[in-house]
Design a protein around this motif. Structure first.
Motif, PDB file in Angstrom:
ATOM      1  N   SER A   1      36.822 -14.930  60.453  1.00  0.00           N
ATOM      2  CA  SER A   1      35.749 -14.364  60.065  1.00  0.00           C
ATOM      3  C   SER A   1      34.622 -13.997  60.971  1.00  0.00           C
ATOM      4  CB  SER A   1      35.114 -16.067  59.415  1.00  0.00           C
ATOM      5  OG  SER A   1      33.477 -15.364  59.365  1.00  0.00           O
TER       6      SER A   1
ATOM      7  N   LEU B   1      35.914  -9.127  57.975  1.00  0.00           N
ATOM      8  CA  LEU B   1      36.180  -9.312  59.015  1.00  0.00           C
ATOM      9  C   LEU B   1      37.760  -9.390  59.587  1.00  0.00           C
ATOM     10  CD1 LEU B   1      37.021 -11.695  55.857  1.00  0.00           C
ATOM     11  CD2 LEU B   1      36.081 -12.635  57.303  1.00  0.00           C
TER      12      LEU B   1
ATOM     13  N   LEU C   1      36.419 -18.782  54.522  1.00  0.00           N
ATOM     14  CA  LEU C   1      35.849 -18.090  55.498  1.00  0.00           C
ATOM     15  C   LEU C   1      34.049 -17.318  55.879  1.00  0.00           C
ATOM     16  CD1 LEU C   1      39.328 -15.487  55.606  1.00  0.00           C
ATOM     17  CD2 LEU C   1      38.270 -17.489  57.382  1.00  0.00           C
TER      18      LEU C   1
ATOM     19  N   ARG D   1      35.505 -20.229  62.042  1.00  0.00           N
ATOM     20  CA  ARG D   1      36.955 -19.940  60.912  1.00  0.00           C
ATOM     21  C   ARG D   1      38.290 -19.110  60.133  1.00  0.00           C
ATOM     22  NH1 ARG D   1      33.746 -22.360  55.835  1.00  0.00           N
ATOM     23  NH2 ARG D   1      32.637 -25.059  56.763  1.00  0.00           N
ATOM     24  N   SER D   2      38.860 -19.472  60.181  1.00  0.00           N
ATOM     25  CA  SER D   2      39.969 -18.539  60.359  1.00  0.00           C
ATOM     26  C   SER D   2      40.816 -19.240  59.321  1.00  0.00           C
ATOM     27  CB  SER D   2      40.914 -18.386  61.532  1.00  0.00           C
ATOM     28  OG  SER D   2      41.133 -19.552  62.338  1.00  0.00           O
TER      29      SER D   2
END
Length: 144
Positions: A41, A21, A101, A47-48
């Motif tokens: 991610s 990540l 994530l 996605r964060s």
């Protein structure tokens, strides 16, 4: 006892999220959360999370793309184990966000009772606990 939350974030975030990540320190202008780390991610596109801290008893996880959050409050400031307890709470928060994530979590929307729009909720199960993230409400960790 003063706990260096910037140093704790700098230590815990890389340990939990690992090399798969992308992480970056975030110097926020938000007066409530001056310390933070942004984690994006690599495995689940889009996605964060931002893991934030106020330098005191509050720690927050915010998911910008969903506009939901959850908080952890650790009031163990007076005893000699305060830093250990705060780090444990931060690690649990990070582990729950790692599930999201990596593509986990259940996202739901429902229409607002009054007005337009939706109320979004993210539910994550991590290590036997359930975390509920929302815009104006949250809970966690609660045992399953």
């Amino acid at each position: 006892m003063t706990i260096d939350m910037r140093a704790m974030l700098g230590r815990v975030v890389p340990e939990v999220f690992g090399e798969h990540l992308v992480t970056a320190d975030v110097n926020t202008d938000h007066e409530d959360w001056p310390y933070g780390s942004l984690v994006d991610s690599r495995t689940s596109e889009g996605r964060s999370v931002i893991i934030g801290a106020d330098g005191g008893a509050f720690m927050v996880a915010y998911v910008p793309e969903l506009d939901v959050q959850t908080m952890v409050f650790d009031e163990e400031d007076d005893n000699e184990d305060a830093a250990v307890e705060r780090e444990r709470a931060l690690r649990e928060l990070c582990l729950a966000m790692l599930v999201y994530l990596e593509g986990g979590g259940q996202i739901s929307d429902r229409r607002k009772l009054l007005g337009r729009g939706v109320v979004r909720k993210l539910v994550i199960e991590s290590d036997g606990f359930e975390w509920r993230l929302g815009r104006n409400f949250w809970s966690g960790p609660k045992p399953l």
